[in-house]
Scaffold this motif. Sequence first.
Motif, PDB file in Angstrom:
ATOM      1  N   GLY A  49       0.791  -0.598   0.381  1.00 46.38           N
ATOM      2  CA  GLY A  49      -0.115  -0.402   0.518  1.00 46.38           C
ATOM      3  C   GLY A  49       1.107   1.072  -0.139  1.00 46.38           C
ATOM      4  O   GLY A  49       0.942   2.649  -0.133  1.00 46.38           O
ATOM      5  N   ILE A  50       1.704   1.436  -0.149  1.00 45.13           N
ATOM      6  CA  ILE A  50       3.274   2.529  -0.567  1.00 45.13           C
ATOM      7  C   ILE A  50       3.324   2.767  -1.559  1.00 45.13           C
ATOM      8  O   ILE A  50       3.772   1.842  -2.491  1.00 45.13           O
ATOM      9  CB  ILE A  50       4.240   1.849   0.344  1.00 45.13           C
ATOM     10  CG1 ILE A  50       4.049   1.857   1.939  1.00 45.13           C
ATOM     11  CG2 ILE A  50       5.402   3.116   0.178  1.00 45.13           C
ATOM     12  CD1 ILE A  50       3.465   2.964   2.753  1.00 45.13           C
TER      13      ILE A  50
ATOM     14  N   SER B 114      -2.852  -2.995  -1.807  1.00 44.82           N
ATOM     15  CA  SER B 114      -2.797  -2.438  -2.591  1.00 44.82           C
ATOM     16  C   SER B 114      -2.413  -1.538  -3.631  1.00 44.82           C
ATOM     17  O   SER B 114      -3.189  -1.303  -3.736  1.00 44.82           O
ATOM     18  CB  SER B 114      -2.132  -4.313  -3.363  1.00 44.82           C
ATOM     19  OG  SER B 114      -2.183  -5.000  -2.074  1.00 44.82           O
ATOM     20  N   ILE B 115      -1.028  -1.357  -4.585  1.00 45.23           N
ATOM     21  CA  ILE B 115      -0.848  -0.309  -5.214  1.00 45.23           C
ATOM     22  C   ILE B 115      -0.975  -1.442  -6.615  1.00 45.23           C
ATOM     23  O   ILE B 115      -0.037  -1.196  -7.024  1.00 45.23           O
ATOM     24  CB  ILE B 115       0.105   0.570  -5.255  1.00 45.23           C
ATOM     25  CG1 ILE B 115       0.433   1.776  -3.694  1.00 45.23           C
ATOM     26  CG2 ILE B 115       0.017   1.751  -6.402  1.00 45.23           C
ATOM     27  CD1 ILE B 115      -1.002   1.977  -3.534  1.00 45.23           C
ATOM     28  N   ALA B 116      -1.899  -0.660  -7.624  1.00 45.34           N
ATOM     29  CA  ALA B 116      -2.552  -1.158  -8.627  1.00 45.34           C
ATOM     30  C   ALA B 116      -1.860  -1.441  -9.836  1.00 45.34           C
ATOM     31  O   ALA B 116      -1.415  -1.295 -10.487  1.00 45.34           O
ATOM     32  CB  ALA B 116      -3.898  -1.859  -8.748  1.00 45.34           C
ATOM     33  N   SER B 117      -1.547   0.558  -9.725  1.00 49.65           N
ATOM     34  CA  SER B 117      -0.853   0.982 -10.864  1.00 49.65           C
ATOM     35  C   SER B 117      -1.007   2.846 -10.115  1.00 49.65           C
ATOM     36  O   SER B 117      -1.426   3.299  -9.730  1.00 49.65           O
ATOM     37  CB  SER B 117      -2.182   1.090 -12.178  1.00 49.65           C
ATOM     38  OG  SER B 117      -1.531   1.298 -13.508  1.00 49.65           O
TER      39      SER B 117
ATOM     40  N   ALA C 271      -1.734  10.230 -10.837  1.00 51.70           N
ATOM     41  CA  ALA C 271      -2.752   9.433 -10.932  1.00 51.70           C
ATOM     42  C   ALA C 271      -2.663   8.381  -9.630  1.00 51.70           C
ATOM     43  O   ALA C 271      -1.676   7.110 -10.017  1.00 51.70           O
ATOM     44  CB  ALA C 271      -3.617   8.688 -11.776  1.00 51.70           C
ATOM     45  N   ILE C 272      -2.731   7.911  -8.800  1.00 55.03           N
ATOM     46  CA  ILE C 272      -2.450   6.140  -7.871  1.00 55.03           C
ATOM     47  C   ILE C 272      -3.922   5.261  -8.013  1.00 55.03           C
ATOM     48  O   ILE C 272      -4.968   5.978  -7.472  1.00 55.03           O
ATOM     49  CB  ILE C 272      -2.172   6.891  -6.406  1.00 55.03           C
ATOM     50  CG1 ILE C 272      -1.190   7.841  -6.821  1.00 55.03           C
ATOM     51  CG2 ILE C 272      -1.518   5.334  -5.353  1.00 55.03           C
ATOM     52  CD1 ILE C 272      -0.173   8.774  -4.946  1.00 55.03           C
ATOM     53  N   ALA C 273      -3.483   3.899  -8.064  1.00 59.22           N
ATOM     54  CA  ALA C 273      -5.050   3.458  -7.853  1.00 59.22           C
ATOM     55  C   ALA C 273      -4.899   2.250  -7.229  1.00 59.22           C
ATOM     56  O   ALA C 273      -3.218   1.986  -7.160  1.00 59.22           O
ATOM     57  CB  ALA C 273      -4.787   2.233  -9.582  1.00 59.22           C
ATOM     58  N   ALA C 274      -5.372   2.210  -5.889  1.00 62.90           N
ATOM     59  CA  ALA C 274      -5.189   1.290  -5.010  1.00 62.90           C
ATOM     60  C   ALA C 274      -6.391   0.030  -4.950  1.00 62.90           C
ATOM     61  O   ALA C 274      -8.135   0.654  -4.798  1.00 62.90           O
ATOM     62  CB  ALA C 274      -5.254   1.823  -3.814  1.00 62.90           C
ATOM     63  N   SER C 275      -6.059  -0.695  -5.102  1.00 63.92           N
ATOM     64  CA  SER C 275      -7.403  -1.898  -4.794  1.00 63.92           C
ATOM     65  C   SER C 275      -5.998  -3.332  -4.896  1.00 63.92           C
ATOM     66  O   SER C 275      -4.519  -3.834  -5.107  1.00 63.92           O
ATOM     67  CB  SER C 275      -7.432  -2.298  -7.152  1.00 63.92           C
ATOM     68  OG  SER C 275      -8.413  -3.599  -7.113  1.00 63.92           O
ATOM     69  N   TYR C 276      -7.215  -4.130  -4.406  1.00 67.56           N
ATOM     70  CA  TYR C 276      -6.553  -5.484  -3.447  1.00 67.56           C
ATOM     71  C   TYR C 276      -6.358  -6.435  -4.409  1.00 67.56           C
ATOM     72  O   TYR C 276      -7.047  -6.829  -5.420  1.00 67.56           O
ATOM     73  CB  TYR C 276      -7.821  -6.354  -2.424  1.00 67.56           C
ATOM     74  CG  TYR C 276      -6.986  -7.301  -2.548  1.00 67.56           C
ATOM     75  CD1 TYR C 276      -6.035  -7.701  -1.243  1.00 67.56           C
ATOM     76  CD2 TYR C 276      -8.382  -8.311  -2.272  1.00 67.56           C
ATOM     77  CE1 TYR C 276      -5.626  -8.815  -0.667  1.00 67.56           C
ATOM     78  CE2 TYR C 276      -7.655 -10.074  -1.381  1.00 67.56           C
ATOM     79  CZ  TYR C 276      -6.749  -9.773  -0.864  1.00 67.56           C
ATOM     80  OH  TYR C 276      -5.668 -10.819  -0.140  1.00 67.56           O
ATOM     81  N   GLN C 277      -4.575  -7.257  -4.464  1.00 69.33           N
ATOM     82  CA  GLN C 277      -4.020  -7.870  -5.941  1.00 69.33           C
ATOM     83  C   GLN C 277      -4.845  -9.583  -5.409  1.00 69.33           C
ATOM     84  O   GLN C 277      -4.234 -10.229  -6.188  1.00 69.33           O
ATOM     85  CB  GLN C 277      -3.252  -7.429  -6.497  1.00 69.33           C
ATOM     86  CG  GLN C 277      -3.122  -5.921  -6.664  1.00 69.33           C
ATOM     87  CD  GLN C 277      -4.239  -5.821  -7.932  1.00 69.33           C
ATOM     88  OE1 GLN C 277      -3.347  -6.352  -9.226  1.00 69.33           O
ATOM     89  NE2 GLN C 277      -5.134  -5.273  -7.940  1.00 69.33           N
ATOM     90  N   TYR C 278      -5.141 -10.037  -4.357  1.00 63.55           N
ATOM     91  CA  TYR C 278      -5.464 -11.078  -4.059  1.00 63.55           C
ATOM     92  C   TYR C 278      -3.901 -11.526  -3.929  1.00 63.55           C
ATOM     93  O   TYR C 278      -3.502 -12.638  -4.503  1.00 63.55           O
ATOM     94  CB  TYR C 278      -5.848 -11.824  -5.367  1.00 63.55           C
ATOM     95  CG  TYR C 278      -7.589 -11.596  -4.987  1.00 63.55           C
ATOM     96  CD1 TYR C 278      -8.406 -11.952  -4.398  1.00 63.55           C
ATOM     97  CD2 TYR C 278      -7.905 -10.472  -6.067  1.00 63.55           C
ATOM     98  CE1 TYR C 278      -9.848 -11.392  -4.205  1.00 63.55           C
ATOM     99  CE2 TYR C 278      -8.986  -9.933  -5.518  1.00 63.55           C
ATOM    100  CZ  TYR C 278     -10.360 -10.748  -5.391  1.00 63.55           C
ATOM    101  OH  TYR C 278     -11.437 -10.071  -5.414  1.00 63.55           O
TER     102      TYR C 278
END
Length: 298
Positions: free
Chosen positions: A228-229, A250-253, A264-271
């Motif tokens: 998440g950083i 999690s930071i996805a992109s 632009a920061i996309a935070a999304s759980y990536q399993y």
Amino acid sequence: MWPRFPTGPRAQKCGRDFKLFMSQLDLNTQSLFQGYNKVAFGGVDHNVKLVDIETARATLLGSHALAVRCMEFNPISSMIVTGGWDSAVKLWDARSYGNGAIESVTVSNSVYALDVLKHTILVGTKDRRIFMYDSRKLRDPLQVRDSPLKYQTRSVQFFPSGEAFVVSSIEGRVAVEYVDQNSEQMKKKYAFKCHREKEADGTELIHPVHTVAFHPRYGTFATGGADGIVNIWDPFNRKRIIQLHKFETSIASLSFNEDGSQLAIAASYQYEHEEEPSPIPNSSITIRHITDPESRPK
């Protein structure tokens, strides 16, 4: 969820610092802006589509045999470049609908990472191979090499200058590689550990580095991890410039705008975890204002 800033003069009208929570986002979709008025996207349905933002009309460009994993836009040629789990890299003309891919090449394994700079395409595959292609002569690669990192590739990104590129992996590492493979340039390459944390018992927890984005003016780059950083790095002096606040998941992109003043920061759980958190964290897109001291080499 893969945010991309639109290109063109109207792209600068994004707000300074705002957050948009996405409650029903399809996390298996990759998307990018094609100019300002259109968005290209692809996902687990194998299809590549172009959507007009103003009319919401979707046009099917074509498809892969398996899921679309990566997507980039080349503004020079107006080409959309996609990479899929079917081991194919395909080129699509964003100005011509319904004619399918204009060119395609098969690489050694599923495409896990992709970048485009001018006419050069950089591809990272499941078997840790790195391919480089000229989009005007896609049949034969310009280069093929093994990833310098021992574990699965998560992202590949060119330096804005094109002289080098960055590879990130699931093992909390980032490598800087040079395009020219002569002995002098090879001496400059290096790798470093990041996105790791110590637990209370002293155990080191290692997080995947999911995404890398370069600052368009300074050549510094941001990394986002499963911790998440978001970190911003100075690759010339080999040091971290700043670490942003920790996100919920999690930071996805990541994507900088045209002048590097916004990220632009996309935070999304990536399993990534064996046991899923309950509830699954909300996905979000944050536009973070980036100052010169936070992005300029030291």
